[in-house]
Design a protein around this motif. Structure first.
Motif, mmCIF file in Angstrom:
data_model
loop_
_atom_site.group_PDB
_atom_site.id
_atom_site.type_symbol
_atom_site.label_atom_id
_atom_site.label_comp_id
_atom_site.label_asym_id
_atom_site.label_seq_id
_atom_site.Cartn_x
_atom_site.Cartn_y
_atom_site.Cartn_z
ATOM 1 N N PRO A 457 13.576 16.266 30.780
ATOM 2 C CA PRO A 457 14.643 15.742 31.649
ATOM 3 C C PRO A 457 16.031 16.184 31.208
ATOM 4 N N VAL A 458 16.270 17.480 31.298
ATOM 5 C CA VAL A 458 17.527 18.030 30.770
ATOM 6 C C VAL A 458 18.002 19.155 31.696
ATOM 7 N N TRP A 459 19.326 19.229 31.887
ATOM 8 C CA TRP A 459 19.975 20.380 32.517
ATOM 9 C C TRP A 459 20.957 20.973 31.498
ATOM 10 N N TYR A 460 21.450 22.182 31.812
ATOM 11 C CA TYR A 460 22.456 22.827 30.961
ATOM 12 C C TYR A 460 23.592 23.333 31.845
ATOM 13 N N PRO A 461 24.827 23.160 31.370
ATOM 14 C CA PRO A 461 25.946 23.748 32.118
ATOM 15 C C PRO A 461 25.926 25.268 31.975
ATOM 16 N N LEU A 462 26.359 25.954 33.019
ATOM 17 C CA LEU A 462 26.479 27.412 32.982
ATOM 18 C C LEU A 462 27.946 27.777 32.793
ATOM 19 N N ASP A 463 28.196 28.730 31.917
ATOM 20 C CA ASP A 463 29.596 29.146 31.706
ATOM 21 C C ASP A 463 30.016 30.090 32.829
ATOM 22 N N ALA A 464 31.198 30.687 32.666
ATOM 23 C CA ALA A 464 31.752 31.540 33.725
ATOM 24 C C ALA A 464 30.895 32.765 33.989
ATOM 25 N N ASP A 465 30.076 33.151 33.015
ATOM 26 C CA ASP A 465 29.194 34.307 33.188
ATOM 27 C C ASP A 465 27.805 33.894 33.672
ATOM 28 N N GLY A 466 27.590 32.581 33.845
ATOM 29 C CA GLY A 466 26.285 32.118 34.275
ATOM 30 C C GLY A 466 25.293 31.936 33.144
ATOM 31 N N THR A 467 25.794 31.906 31.888
ATOM 32 C CA THR A 467 24.918 31.746 30.724
ATOM 33 C C THR A 467 24.778 30.268 30.384
ATOM 34 N N PRO A 468 23.553 29.778 30.185
ATOM 35 C CA PRO A 468 23.375 28.352 29.848
ATOM 36 C C PRO A 468 23.967 28.030 28.483
ATOM 37 N N ASP A 469 24.626 26.888 28.399
ATOM 38 C CA ASP A 469 25.139 26.393 27.126
ATOM 39 C C ASP A 469 24.126 25.372 26.590
ATOM 40 N N HIS A 470 23.191 25.841 25.794
ATOM 41 C CA HIS A 470 22.121 24.981 25.302
ATOM 42 C C HIS A 470 22.611 23.939 24.304
ATOM 43 N N ASP A 471 23.814 24.114 23.798
ATOM 44 C CA ASP A 471 24.347 23.145 22.840
ATOM 45 C C ASP A 471 24.934 21.913 23.530
ATOM 46 N N ARG A 472 25.032 21.925 24.864
ATOM 47 C CA ARG A 472 25.594 20.789 25.594
ATOM 48 C C ARG A 472 24.641 20.359 26.714
ATOM 49 N N PRO A 473 23.463 19.870 26.349
ATOM 50 C CA PRO A 473 22.514 19.471 27.391
ATOM 51 C C PRO A 473 23.047 18.293 28.213
ATOM 52 N N ILE A 474 22.709 18.277 29.487
ATOM 53 C CA ILE A 474 23.085 17.192 30.391
ATOM 54 C C ILE A 474 21.847 16.330 30.596
ATOM 55 N N THR A 475 21.986 15.039 30.393
ATOM 56 C CA THR A 475 20.827 14.148 30.502
ATOM 57 C C THR A 475 21.075 13.084 31.573
ATOM 58 N N PRO A 476 20.031 12.588 32.202
ATOM 59 C CA PRO A 476 20.176 11.551 33.226
ATOM 60 C C PRO A 476 20.257 10.167 32.599
ATOM 61 N N ARG A 498 23.639 24.823 41.599
ATOM 62 C CA ARG A 498 22.467 25.204 40.803
ATOM 63 C C ARG A 498 22.409 26.728 40.657
ATOM 64 N N GLY A 499 22.338 27.166 39.408
ATOM 65 C CA GLY A 499 22.167 28.593 39.125
ATOM 66 C C GLY A 499 23.410 29.434 39.287
ATOM 67 N N ARG A 500 24.552 28.818 39.566
ATOM 68 C CA ARG A 500 25.783 29.575 39.764
ATOM 69 C C ARG A 500 26.716 29.435 38.560
ATOM 70 N N PRO A 501 27.509 30.470 38.251
ATOM 71 C CA PRO A 501 28.479 30.355 37.157
ATOM 72 C C PRO A 501 29.357 29.122 37.336
ATOM 73 N N GLY A 502 29.506 28.372 36.254
ATOM 74 C CA GLY A 502 30.258 27.136 36.304
ATOM 75 C C GLY A 502 29.442 25.958 36.801
ATOM 76 N N GLY A 503 28.229 26.205 37.170
ATOM 77 C CA GLY A 503 27.358 25.145 37.668
ATOM 78 C C GLY A 503 26.376 24.691 36.598
ATOM 79 N N PHE A 504 25.105 24.630 36.964
ATOM 80 C CA PHE A 504 24.108 24.108 36.034
ATOM 81 C C PHE A 504 22.768 24.807 36.280
ATOM 82 N N THR A 505 21.892 24.648 35.323
ATOM 83 C CA THR A 505 20.511 25.103 35.470
ATOM 84 C C THR A 505 19.602 24.078 34.805
ATOM 85 N N ALA A 506 18.368 24.051 35.258
ATOM 86 C CA ALA A 506 17.396 23.087 34.726
ATOM 87 C C ALA A 506 16.657 23.661 33.532
#
Length: 844
Positions: A457-476, A498-506
């Motif tokens: 149950p975790v998402w990750y923010p995507l940076d400006a290049d669309g790379t997941p930031d695994h050090d800052r997981p988003i939790t519900p 979802r899946g866009r730079p500045g957005g998030f990925t699961a």
């Protein structure tokens, strides 16, 4: 009272299973205080395929304990669950429908599964694949429930759960998020045991060693003239020969290691050598795990060939040269550090399987003269995923782990202590738990790269290049659970991000099925959903299970109870043995030697099959034995016939009392039987309880009934008849209750002929209930010895048992006078005399 003309055990399971359910005989009493509750953490069977006779064996034994505790006045919390998530279900769906999951495909609402699986599996979206999993498990679960009802499991079906159901997913995700908050759950990029067929990570507890043919290849490593260490007389122009069973990993070699005390290689420590064929410069190092007696005493460290390579890589701070991909094939690009010739050689390996790579490298080494002699065939243990068909590889992946004491000695010690706090039945099974805890080599890998499971149950923010930031997981938030991050949106985001730079990925992974199954007490008990129920049933009283999953299910459940609740999840673990085939091999679906139970239940009867299960010693491996089932069927029929006979003698008068010495002796002899059966059930030993009841029952039928038959018919007056009839009914009531946990259908049928309610809600017998009518047990022993002598004499003379006996000489015994008429009647004896000998002498 209505007695059948011809009792039969056929049809009883269907009759009583329906009535038990409609009358809610086994419903848990939600108002019962905790001290009256007996809670069972029932193993949820894997709902894929068919149950086999081993399931019936172990689950019947648990049911006997549940029925005993219910008769003791306990409110029995006895749920059933289906373990329907995970790889076994996915595998069955792939085979059954001829499909495979391709997460890149979009959902097709019009998709229809093929009527028959074709030669090639049809790719489907993850959502379509999960729908097929749910459809097939629902069919399997319905069939499972029918078998369990036929077996007579007294579970409360209103408590049914599944490990992929909404409540289970919420509990599993809640436990994960709390572990994450405590720091017990963490992600790591690390070498991971990997099944290349299923393309998923595998945990230590899911491994098994299988003996496979292999070969030692002796490879020649050359001194490195350009190395940093000086060339000495001891090292110059001296090749180093390494024996390996995995020459295909030569391009992944990052070091050679030998034991620090090995004089042969001590001069080489600190130098470098060049790998054959690939020309990589690798150091020669010392490490305590190198075995001087294995191969040539010096080993390649490759990234990665086995778990020892991982230890060497980590402790010696070595680089990585990965060569195998997730599909088990050689990667397209050569690893760093190879010479030009080595890179050219590697090009011939790109895309090859491990087997092909081994053949090609061996041929090149032979051609270059860098293979000494021919490979030496051996048989050696190779690690497999327990459900896999190919040897495991080790690849570097990002995975989720839960701390389990494998790298924390303080936690390991606390888990050892938990094992000592737990009551084990049988006690020696604790050793298996301790061996597992002591041998833990790392934390528990819980993430899986599969589809039909509880999502991380975790998402990750995507940076400006669309790379997941695994050090800052988003939790519900917990109240939002369960969630699926692949379709649900994290707080503060919209779906179009979802899946866009500045957005998030699961997070793409699901949890290992054990990560959910380890929470069965919390799932069944309503943790976080029904706090009142959870307070009444947790910690539970009993965990029944087989011994081969002590390392997985039992240990993981203890771990979750300890870290989440600071408590054991149950007080007692009752460990069942395996069922063995005629060759004394474990019955297993993977081996293909299992017997499905439906035919056995129909042929022998449910009570007969349960009798076979009950006769096994707790924790012992037991042979599959239809002969024992036939014995059980005979016992069940005898119970019906004996009940019909006793009840057919007529009811004693309302004011009747047990007055005759033989009748009082019978009830006195029954008191220690009750005590023995009770003590056995308290120790979870249904075998000893059954044996005690059965021994007395055959004495009751074969001896006592024959001894008092004429008196019970009224031949010696109404008072004597009433004494016999009352003693017979009193003993019968006790015996039916003693047999009820083991033989639920036949005892319920017999009970229903003359008693109100269910025998399974009747009070368990106690010795004190017979105290008023019990007398001296000696007359029963004397009468039994006398009638045995009579039967023996008539049998040797080959005459009918109703043939009159000319005389019987009996020992001088004051008690015998009290039973003389019963013995005379049963043996059809003309004359009885006394003699000083302690034996009984009959004359035909």
């Amino acid at each position: 009272m209505s007695l059948p003309d011809k009792p039969t055990i056929d049809g009883l399971p269907d009759k009583w299973a329906q009535r038990w359910e409609s009358e809610r005989v086994y419903r848990f009493d939600r108002a019962a205080p905790r001290e009256r509750v007996f809670a069972i953490d029932t193993p949820p069977p894997t709902a894929s395929g068919e149950l086999h006779v081993g399931h019936v064996f172990s689950y019947s034994q648990t049911d006997m304990i549940a029925r005993y505790q219910r008769m003791r006045g306990r409110a029995v919390f006895y749920p059933m669950g289906w373990d329907d998530n995970g790889l076994p279900t996915e595998r069955r769906v792939q085979q059954f429908f001829g499909v495979r999951c391709d997460p890149s495909l979009p959902y097709d609402p019009e998709f229809t599964a093929p009527d028959r699986p074709g030669k090639h599996q049809v790719p489907v979206s993850r959502r379509n694949f999960i729908a097929l999993c749910e459809r097939l498990t629902a069919q399997d679960e319905e069939a499972f429930e029918q078998v369990w009802r036929l077996v007579g499991l007294s579970v409360d079906w209103s408590l049914l759960y599944t490990t992929i159901g909404e409540r289970a997913r919420a509990v599993s995700q809640r436990a994960f998020l709390r572990a994450l908050a405590r720091g017990d759950a963490y992600p790591a990029q690390a070498p991971t045991l990997w099944d290349t067929t299923f393309r998923t990570a595998v945990a230590q507890a899911e491994l098994e060693d299988r003996d496979r043919p292999g070969a030692y290849h002796r490879l020649v490593f050359h001194p490195d003239a350009a190395g940093a260490a000086p060339i000495t007389a001891a090292t110059q122009s001296r090749p180093v020969v390494v024996a390996t069973t995995r020459p295909e990993l030569l391009p992944a070699c990052v070091a050679l290691v030998a034991h620090p005390d090995d004089e042969r290689y001590r001069p080489l420590f600190g130098t470098t050598v060049r790998s054959p064929l690939f020309g990589a410069r690798v150091p020669v190092l010392a490490h305590r795990l190198a075995d001087p007696a294995k191969g040539t005493g010096i080993a390649m460290v490759c990234t990665f060939g086995d778990t020892t390579d991982v230890i060497w890589w980590r402790e010696l701070d070595l680089p990585t040269r990965p060569v195998l991909g997730f599909d088990g094939r050689f990667l397209p690009d050569a690893p760093d550090g190879l010479s030009e010739d080595g890179q050219a050689a590697y090009a011939g390996l790109a895309g090859a399987t491990v087997h092909t790579g081994r053949e090609r490298i061996t041929a090149l080494l032979r051609e270059r003269g860098e293979l000494l002699g021919e490979p030496e065939p051996i048989t050696h243990p190779v690690k497999f995923y327990e459900r896999g068909d190919k040897p495991l590889e080790i690849v570097s992946t990002r995975q989720w782990y839960i701390r389990n004491g494998g790298r924390d000695e303080t936690l390991r010690e606390r888990l050892r202590e938990r094992g000592q706090e737990l009551t084990w039945q049988p006690p020696h099974m604790r050793t298996r738990y301790e061996h597992w805890v002591n041998g833990l080599a790392g934390d528990w890998l819980i993430s899986r790269q599969r589809f039909f499971g509880v999502p991380i149950p975790v998402w990750y923010p995507l940076d400006a290049d669309g790379t997941p930031d695994h050090d800052r997981p988003i939790t519900p938030a917990e109240h939002a659970l369960p969630i699926d991050p692949s379709s649900d949106t994290p707080p503060g985001y919209a779906e179009d991000q979802r899946g866009r730079p500045g957005g998030f990925t699961a997070d793409p992974d699901v949890m290992d099925t054990w990560a959910t199954s380890s929470l069965t007490p919390q799932i069944a008990g309503g943790w976080g959903f029904d706090d009142d129920l959870f307070a009444r049933v947790f910690p539970m009283d009993l965990r029944p299970q087989s011994h081969e999953i002590i390392r997985t299910w039992l240990f993981a459940t203890v771990l979750r109870g300890h870290t989440e609740h600071d408590a054991l999840p149950w007080r007692t673990a009752a460990i069942a043995g395996w069922i063995l085939d005629p060759d004394r091999k474990k019955m297993s679906k993977s081996v293909g030697n299992v017997v499905t139970p439906l035919g056995l239940l129909q042929e022998h009867g449910s009570d007969a099959v349960r009798y076979w299960a009950a006769a096994a010693r707790p924790g012992a491996d037991t042979a599959f034995d239809t002969g024992q089932m036939r014995v059980g069927r005979r016992l069940a029929m005898k119970i019906l016939n004996a009940t019909r006979f006793v009840l057919g003698l007529g009811e004693p008068a309302p004011d009747a009392e047990v007055t005759e010495a033989l009748d009082r002796a019978l009830l006195a002899a029954l008191q220690p039987v009750i005590a023995e059966a009770t003590a056995a059930f308290e120790q979870y030993d249904q075998s000893r309880a059954l044996d005690a009841a059965e021994r007395f029952f055959w004495l009751f039928c074969d001896d006592y009934l024959e001894l008092v038959k004429l008196r019970a018919y009224g031949q010696h007056g109404p008072a004597a008849a009433d004494s016999a009839r009352l003693a017979l009914r009193t003993a019968l009531s006790v015996l039916l209750r003693l047999f009820a946990p083991v033989l639920p259908f036949v005892t319920e049928e017999a009970w229903s002929w003359w008693q109100p309610g269910s025998v399974h809600r009747a009070a368990w017998p106690t010795p004190s209930e017979l105290a008023a009518a019990a007398g001296d047990p000696a007359p029963l022993a004397a009468a039994t010895a006398a009638i045995e002598a009579v039967r023996r004499a008539k049998s040797e003379a080959k005459v009918s048992m109703r043939t009159p006996l000319r005389g019987l000489a009996v020992p001088e015994n004051a008690a015998f006078a009290l039973i003389e008429q019963d013995v005379r009647d049963a043996g059809v004896i003309t004359s009885i005399t006394r003699h000083p000998s302690p034996t009984y002498l009959a004359q035909v």
